[in-house]
Motif scaffolding. Sequence first.
Motif, short mmCIF file in Angstrom:
data_model
loop_
_atom_site.label_atom_id
_atom_site.label_comp_id
_atom_site.label_asym_id
_atom_site.label_seq_id
_atom_site.Cartn_x
_atom_site.Cartn_y
_atom_site.Cartn_z
N ASP A 80 2.41 10.53 -9.46
CA ASP A 80 1.44 10.82 -10.54
C ASP A 80 0.70 12.13 -10.28
O ASP A 80 0.36 12.86 -11.20
CB ASP A 80 0.42 9.67 -10.66
N LEU A 81 0.46 12.42 -9.00
CA LEU A 81 -0.28 13.63 -8.65
C LEU A 81 0.57 14.89 -8.83
O LEU A 81 0.03 15.99 -8.99
CB LEU A 81 -0.76 13.50 -7.19
N ARG A 94 13.58 3.39 -2.28
CA ARG A 94 13.93 3.05 -3.67
C ARG A 94 12.80 3.45 -4.62
O ARG A 94 13.02 4.02 -5.68
CB ARG A 94 14.21 1.55 -3.78
N ARG A 95 11.55 3.18 -4.20
CA ARG A 95 10.44 3.54 -5.07
C ARG A 95 10.35 5.07 -5.23
O ARG A 95 10.11 5.58 -6.32
CB ARG A 95 9.11 3.00 -4.51
N ALA A 96 10.58 5.79 -4.14
CA ALA A 96 10.55 7.25 -4.23
C ALA A 96 11.61 7.73 -5.23
O ALA A 96 11.34 8.60 -6.09
CB ALA A 96 10.80 7.87 -2.85
N ALA A 97 12.79 7.15 -5.15
CA ALA A 97 13.87 7.56 -6.06
C ALA A 97 13.52 7.22 -7.51
O ALA A 97 13.74 8.03 -8.41
CB ALA A 97 15.18 6.87 -5.66
N GLN A 98 12.94 6.02 -7.71
CA GLN A 98 12.57 5.62 -9.08
C GLN A 98 11.54 6.58 -9.68
O GLN A 98 11.52 6.82 -10.88
CB GLN A 98 11.98 4.20 -9.08
N ARG A 99 10.69 7.13 -8.81
CA ARG A 99 9.64 8.03 -9.29
C ARG A 99 10.04 9.50 -9.18
O ARG A 99 9.21 10.39 -9.20
CB ARG A 99 8.34 7.76 -8.51
N THR A 129 0.84 -1.21 0.00
CA THR A 129 0.00 0.00 0.00
C THR A 129 0.87 1.25 0.00
O THR A 129 0.60 2.21 -0.72
CB THR A 129 -0.96 -0.01 1.21
N TRP A 130 1.95 1.24 0.78
CA TRP A 130 2.85 2.41 0.76
C TRP A 130 3.47 2.60 -0.63
O TRP A 130 3.61 3.74 -1.10
CB TRP A 130 3.95 2.29 1.81
N LEU A 131 3.82 1.51 -1.29
CA LEU A 131 4.40 1.65 -2.63
C LEU A 131 3.38 2.26 -3.58
O LEU A 131 3.71 3.13 -4.41
CB LEU A 131 4.88 0.28 -3.14
N ARG A 132 2.13 1.82 -3.45
CA ARG A 132 1.08 2.41 -4.30
C ARG A 132 0.90 3.90 -3.99
O ARG A 132 0.76 4.74 -4.89
CB ARG A 132 -0.25 1.65 -4.10
#
Length: 368
Positions: free
Chosen positions: A52-53, A76-81, A42-45
């Motif tokens: 996206d926002l 890692r997900r924050a960095a990827q995005r 859920t945190w990754l989503r």
Amino acid sequence: MSMPAPPMGLLAELTHRCPLQCPYCSNPLELERAAGELDTATWLRVLDEAADLGVLQVHFSGGEPTARRDLPELVRRAAQRQLYSNLITSGVLLDERILAGLVEAGLDHVQLSFQDVETANAERIGGMAGAQAKKLAAAALIQRSGLPLTLNFVIHRQNVENLPAMIALGAELGAQRIEVAHVQYYGWGLVNRDALLPSRAQLDASTAEVEAARLRFKGRMVIDYVVPDYYAERPKACMGGWGRRFINITPAGKALPCHAAETLPGLVFPSVRDESLAAIWQRAPIFERYRGTDWMVEPCRSCERREIDWGGCRCQALALTGDAANADPACALSPHHGAMLTAIAEAAADTSSGFVYRRIGAAAKAEA
Ligand code: SF4
Ligand code: FES
């Protein structure tokens, strides 16, 4: 209806678990237990939805965010995005292995908090023996890692005299930035206000100290300074205005316009478990409730500062006047400004130094 601009920052309160028990913690009086926390997926989503926002920064906070084993995965997900990631930590759980994992995952910045420079007082305030040595070790590790470091000192009547030494410690530890923040009196801070509120003389001395240090460290170290509202003539734009710049997600997934919003009665707080971040930000009634100026009553409604400070803090207006729509009583134009003066007098008359420490159930017991 026009869409609000996206929030600049997302405060991801990953957990309320924390080895420290600071009596001014910004977490709510009712702390979330581990079993109620959002899962990793859920945190990754949420991070994907934030990118996206149009969110620019994610602040991984707590409690103590390094208590979550999945923190590197989230970073890692924050960095990827392309979300700028900031770790807000007490440092007491940080070791070489954990920090290396975060650096490898792409962490951008660390904000490390200290309760004082004097070990005994720092550990009394934080309620944790042995914390100071761990924090100093964490600062050295962060500095060696090359990550930009901000030191955060929350100041109040029981440590404000050590401000010069705090600033010196920041320089010694190689911080790029120091945040000197007087306690904000919501939640736990409000419970402990009489033991924490500085005198006018202490506030003025700390302001002079910060101004002098800014000149001394110009070009080498930035010093941010947050003052308490209690001696102000006009309030701060709390959170940069309700539903304008920040969105907070609690450990259980509730989306809030500020960390204290759950104190406001009769409001429904949407959850990221049920709705997308965009839907919540753009349409949830809680974010609409005090967004802009339509909700304002006098004196804010006709005031020339209404789009500068947005009427101050809704949670403080509720706590001190009983109605969140009133002008923040920090404002001298508020008919409730006297509440601030009464609080100052009460705190001055209270010579105790004891705290109600941030613990599950502690505030309820103190009020009973
Ligand atoms: Fe701000 Fe309201 Fe005071 Fe004007 S009256 S300065 S808008 S709090
Ligand atoms: Fe909630 Fe200021 S803390 S609006």
